[in-house]
Motif scaffolding. Structure first.
Motif, PDB file in Angstrom:
ATOM      1  N   GLY A   1       0.806  -1.219   0.000  1.00  0.00           N
ATOM      2  CA  GLY A   1       0.000   0.000   0.000  1.00  0.00           C
ATOM      3  C   GLY A   1       0.835   1.262   0.000  1.00  0.00           C
ATOM      4  N   LEU A   2       1.970   1.216  -0.696  1.00  0.00           N
ATOM      5  CA  LEU A   2       2.900   2.342  -0.721  1.00  0.00           C
ATOM      6  C   LEU A   2       3.001   2.937  -2.122  1.00  0.00           C
ATOM      7  CD1 LEU A   2       5.810   0.722   1.324  1.00  0.00           C
ATOM      8  CD2 LEU A   2       4.242   2.482   2.159  1.00  0.00           C
ATOM      9  N   ASP A   3       2.883   4.253  -2.220  1.00  0.00           N
ATOM     10  CA  ASP A   3       3.225   4.944  -3.459  1.00  0.00           C
ATOM     11  C   ASP A   3       4.733   5.094  -3.490  1.00  0.00           C
ATOM     12  OD1 ASP A   3       0.575   5.319  -4.300  1.00  0.00           O
ATOM     13  OD2 ASP A   3       0.371   7.103  -3.042  1.00  0.00           O
ATOM     14  N   HIS A   4       5.316   5.169  -4.681  1.00  0.00           N
ATOM     15  CA  HIS A   4       6.766   5.332  -4.767  1.00  0.00           C
ATOM     16  C   HIS A   4       7.142   6.173  -5.970  1.00  0.00           C
ATOM     17  CE1 HIS A   4       6.201   2.113  -7.701  1.00  0.00           C
ATOM     18  NE2 HIS A   4       7.411   2.387  -8.159  1.00  0.00           N
ATOM     19  N   VAL A   5       8.294   6.815  -5.866  1.00  0.00           N
ATOM     20  CA  VAL A   5       8.770   7.652  -6.963  1.00  0.00           C
ATOM     21  C   VAL A   5      10.283   7.768  -6.867  1.00  0.00           C
ATOM     22  CG1 VAL A   5       8.466   9.781  -5.622  1.00  0.00           C
ATOM     23  CG2 VAL A   5       8.549   9.900  -8.114  1.00  0.00           C
ATOM     24  N   TRP A   6      10.925   7.857  -8.013  1.00  0.00           N
ATOM     25  CA  TRP A   6      12.363   8.116  -8.065  1.00  0.00           C
ATOM     26  C   TRP A   6      12.579   9.607  -8.260  1.00  0.00           C
ATOM     27  CZ3 TRP A   6      15.778   4.319  -6.991  1.00  0.00           C
ATOM     28  CH2 TRP A   6      15.322   2.994  -7.075  1.00  0.00           C
ATOM     29  N   LEU A   7      13.339  10.222  -7.367  1.00  0.00           N
ATOM     30  CA  LEU A   7      13.596  11.656  -7.423  1.00  0.00           C
ATOM     31  C   LEU A   7      15.094  11.934  -7.513  1.00  0.00           C
ATOM     32  CD1 LEU A   7      11.188  13.045  -4.662  1.00  0.00           C
ATOM     33  CD2 LEU A   7      10.920  13.243  -7.144  1.00  0.00           C
ATOM     34  N   PRO A   8      15.478  12.946  -8.278  1.00  0.00           N
ATOM     35  CA  PRO A   8      16.898  13.316  -8.340  1.00  0.00           C
ATOM     36  C   PRO A   8      17.413  13.723  -6.960  1.00  0.00           C
ATOM     37  CG  PRO A   8      15.664  14.358 -10.112  1.00  0.00           C
ATOM     38  CD  PRO A   8      14.656  13.765  -9.178  1.00  0.00           C
ATOM     39  N   GLU A   9      18.651  13.462  -6.711  1.00  0.00           N
ATOM     40  CA  GLU A   9      19.282  13.827  -5.450  1.00  0.00           C
ATOM     41  C   GLU A   9      19.122  15.325  -5.189  1.00  0.00           C
ATOM     42  OE1 GLU A   9      21.341  13.147  -1.960  1.00  0.00           O
ATOM     43  OE2 GLU A   9      20.980  11.602  -3.481  1.00  0.00           O
ATOM     44  N   GLY A  10      18.640  15.670  -3.985  1.00  0.00           N
ATOM     45  CA  GLY A  10      18.544  17.072  -3.587  1.00  0.00           C
ATOM     46  C   GLY A  10      17.341  17.830  -4.122  1.00  0.00           C
ATOM     47  N   ARG A  11      16.417  17.151  -4.809  1.00  0.00           N
ATOM     48  CA  ARG A  11      15.248  17.861  -5.363  1.00  0.00           C
ATOM     49  C   ARG A  11      14.381  18.406  -4.231  1.00  0.00           C
ATOM     50  NH1 ARG A  11      12.120  17.632 -10.119  1.00  0.00           N
ATOM     51  NH2 ARG A  11      14.127  17.291 -11.144  1.00  0.00           N
ATOM     52  N   GLN A  12      14.037  19.685  -4.307  1.00  0.00           N
ATOM     53  CA  GLN A  12      13.241  20.341  -3.279  1.00  0.00           C
ATOM     54  C   GLN A  12      12.047  21.044  -3.911  1.00  0.00           C
ATOM     55  OE1 GLN A  12      15.797  22.961  -1.069  1.00  0.00           O
ATOM     56  NE2 GLN A  12      17.151  21.329  -0.365  1.00  0.00           N
ATOM     57  N   LEU A  13      11.052  21.329  -3.105  1.00  0.00           N
ATOM     58  CA  LEU A  13       9.856  21.982  -3.626  1.00  0.00           C
ATOM     59  C   LEU A  13      10.184  23.338  -4.212  1.00  0.00           C
ATOM     60  CD1 LEU A  13       6.786  21.493  -3.870  1.00  0.00           C
ATOM     61  CD2 LEU A  13       6.512  22.857  -1.793  1.00  0.00           C
ATOM     62  N   ARG A  14      11.111  24.053  -3.605  1.00  0.00           N
ATOM     63  CA  ARG A  14      11.420  25.396  -4.095  1.00  0.00           C
ATOM     64  C   ARG A  14      12.131  25.382  -5.452  1.00  0.00           C
ATOM     65  NH1 ARG A  14      14.829  25.281   0.637  1.00  0.00           N
ATOM     66  NH2 ARG A  14      17.012  24.880   0.117  1.00  0.00           N
ATOM     67  N   ASP A  15      12.474  24.187  -5.949  1.00  0.00           N
ATOM     68  CA  ASP A  15      13.039  24.089  -7.292  1.00  0.00           C
ATOM     69  C   ASP A  15      11.980  24.317  -8.364  1.00  0.00           C
ATOM     70  OD1 ASP A  15      15.527  23.441  -6.215  1.00  0.00           O
ATOM     71  OD2 ASP A  15      15.118  21.284  -6.270  1.00  0.00           O
ATOM     72  N   PHE A  16      10.694  24.247  -7.977  1.00  0.00           N
ATOM     73  CA  PHE A  16       9.589  24.423  -8.926  1.00  0.00           C
ATOM     74  C   PHE A  16       9.020  25.834  -8.835  1.00  0.00           C
ATOM     75  CE2 PHE A  16       9.706  19.906  -7.789  1.00  0.00           C
ATOM     76  CZ  PHE A  16       9.760  19.315  -9.046  1.00  0.00           C
ATOM     77  N   GLY A  17       8.352  26.253  -9.924  1.00  0.00           N
ATOM     78  CA  GLY A  17       7.755  27.575  -9.933  1.00  0.00           C
ATOM     79  C   GLY A  17       6.306  27.594 -10.360  1.00  0.00           C
ATOM     80  N   LEU A  18       5.800  26.454 -10.885  1.00  0.00           N
ATOM     81  CA  LEU A  18       4.423  26.402 -11.376  1.00  0.00           C
ATOM     82  C   LEU A  18       3.844  25.017 -11.142  1.00  0.00           C
ATOM     83  CD1 LEU A  18       2.051  27.670 -13.061  1.00  0.00           C
ATOM     84  CD2 LEU A  18       3.211  26.777 -15.107  1.00  0.00           C
ATOM     85  N   PHE A  19       2.614  24.999 -10.645  1.00  0.00           N
ATOM     86  CA  PHE A  19       1.857  23.756 -10.468  1.00  0.00           C
ATOM     87  C   PHE A  19       0.573  23.870 -11.266  1.00  0.00           C
ATOM     88  CE2 PHE A  19      -1.661  21.580  -8.242  1.00  0.00           C
ATOM     89  CZ  PHE A  19      -1.225  20.271  -8.348  1.00  0.00           C
ATOM     90  N   VAL A  20       0.292  22.863 -12.093  1.00  0.00           N
ATOM     91  CA  VAL A  20      -0.903  22.849 -12.943  1.00  0.00           C
ATOM     92  C   VAL A  20      -1.684  21.572 -12.656  1.00  0.00           C
ATOM     93  CG1 VAL A  20      -1.786  22.953 -15.303  1.00  0.00           C
ATOM     94  CG2 VAL A  20       0.382  24.086 -14.731  1.00  0.00           C
TER      95      VAL A  20
ATOM     96  N   ILE B   1       5.024  29.106  -5.193  1.00  0.00           N
ATOM     97  CA  ILE B   1       4.771  28.467  -6.479  1.00  0.00           C
ATOM     98  C   ILE B   1       3.431  28.933  -7.037  1.00  0.00           C
ATOM     99  CG2 ILE B   1       4.363  26.232  -7.606  1.00  0.00           C
ATOM    100  CD1 ILE B   1       6.287  25.015  -5.559  1.00  0.00           C
ATOM    101  N   ARG B   2       3.412  29.373  -8.276  1.00  0.00           N
ATOM    102  CA  ARG B   2       2.172  29.768  -8.932  1.00  0.00           C
ATOM    103  C   ARG B   2       1.337  28.529  -9.225  1.00  0.00           C
ATOM    104  NH1 ARG B   2       2.349  34.953 -11.177  1.00  0.00           N
ATOM    105  NH2 ARG B   2       3.780  36.210  -9.906  1.00  0.00           N
ATOM    106  N   THR B   3       0.016  28.693  -9.202  1.00  0.00           N
ATOM    107  CA  THR B   3      -0.873  27.549  -9.371  1.00  0.00           C
ATOM    108  C   THR B   3      -1.904  27.798 -10.469  1.00  0.00           C
ATOM    109  OG1 THR B   3      -2.305  28.390  -7.600  1.00  0.00           O
ATOM    110  CG2 THR B   3      -0.606  26.804  -6.978  1.00  0.00           C
ATOM    111  N   MET B   4      -2.183  26.761 -11.232  1.00  0.00           N
ATOM    112  CA  MET B   4      -3.137  26.856 -12.346  1.00  0.00           C
ATOM    113  C   MET B   4      -4.104  25.679 -12.311  1.00  0.00           C
ATOM    114  SD  MET B   4      -2.474  26.593 -16.479  1.00  0.00           S
ATOM    115  CE  MET B   4      -1.683  28.187 -16.641  1.00  0.00           C
ATOM    116  N   LEU B   5      -5.378  25.980 -12.485  1.00  0.00           N
ATOM    117  CA  LEU B   5      -6.425  24.973 -12.645  1.00  0.00           C
ATOM    118  C   LEU B   5      -6.844  25.000 -14.107  1.00  0.00           C
ATOM    119  CD1 LEU B   5      -8.442  22.948 -11.445  1.00  0.00           C
ATOM    120  CD2 LEU B   5      -9.913  24.879 -10.852  1.00  0.00           C
TER     121      LEU B   5
END
Length: 281
Positions: free
Chosen positions: A54-73, A158-162
């Protein structure tokens, strides 16, 4: 790349089993709901072990942080919210079964979205506009974690778009409620207080969703890898492909195949848990 696993309530036995299967050297807690498996390998049986636990999983680059993003859609129907609005509107006309079948076929990628929307909207002709308010007020609910996700993204700047193949009646109200920076959808034609069964202007389909994402990205001076996109069906494929990090939320198989991350066991706010407490590591 780091393997991150998460769930609403992580079972320690399942977590240790996934660590063993993936040959991880250590388990590091990120949040109460997410863990980093140090040195994990993409071995055969890993996906099955995560699913069984019952686990979700994902491979992420080393050191990836939320502040690396600028837009969520994000998509609206069955992603941000728990319903397909057009199916519930059709229910007012007694056509829910017929409309839902067309909706499902479009979501699976079996029929063209534009064709499906035109066919479904035509069945709404003559319905009082008040039916839209009935659906919004009494049938529509946010999916788990939606509010926490938006709040976390906004705190991170982070800017957000629907962006939706649904209707502006709903996207504009959700934009106001949740504080989205942008919202795009189809506009239903109304005459004399009733739906005409037509859509005004250009139809917002999968390609249009991607175009709105790319326009906002370019206006903000962002690179593709600085964009997160979330959806659940075939109409979201172009949008996820245009994003640097695509999230398939309780999604159809056709979308899961192009996503970087599939969330099946957590709410939308699981996106925050990937990157640390409060969405920051």
């Amino acid at each position: 790349m780091n393997l991150v696993v998460l769930a609403e309530d992580v079972d320690s036995v399942a977590l240790k089993n996934v660590a063993k299967v993936s040959e991880a050297s250590a388990i590091e807690q990120i949040t109460t709901r997410s863990f980093r498996l140090v040195g994990a390998k993409p071995v055969e049986g890993l996906v099955a072990a995560c699913a069984a636990g019952g686990l979700d999983h994902v491979w992420l680059p080393e050191g990836r942080q939320l502040r690396d993003f600028g837009l969520f859609v994000t998509d609206m129907d069955s992603t941000l919210i728990n319903i397909e609005c057009i199916d519930e509107i059709a229910d007012m006309q007694g056509f829910k079964r017929e409309v839902a079948a067309i909706t499902e076929a479009a979501m699976q990628g079996e029929i063209d979205f534009r064709e499906s929307l035109t066919r479904r909207v035509a069945l709404l002709a003559g319905l009082p506009e008040s039916a839209l308010a009935e659906v919004f007020d009494h049938r529509l609910q946010l999916n788990p974690g939606a509010e926490r996700l938006l709040q976390g993204l906004q705190r991170a700047g982070i800017r957000t778009m629907l962006v939706s193949g649904g209707f502006t009646y709903f996207t504009e109200r959700l934009k106001s409620r949740l504080g989205f920076d942008y919202a795009w959808a189809n506009q239903l034609e109304v005459y004399d207080g009733k739906l005409t069964g037509k859509v005004l202007g250009d139809i917002v389909d999968g390609e249009a969703k991607a175009a709105h994402l790319e326009q906002a990205r370019d206006e903000l001076g962002l690179r593709p890898e600085q964009v997160i996109a979330a959806g659940d069906g075939a109409n979201d494929i172009p949008m996820l492909r245009a994003a640097g990090f695509g999230v398939a939320f309780h999604a159809k198989p056709v979308l899961r195949d192009v996503a970087h991350c599939c969330l099946d066991h957590t709410g939308l706010d699981g996106i925050l848990d990937l990157f640390g407490p409060g969405g920051e590591s």
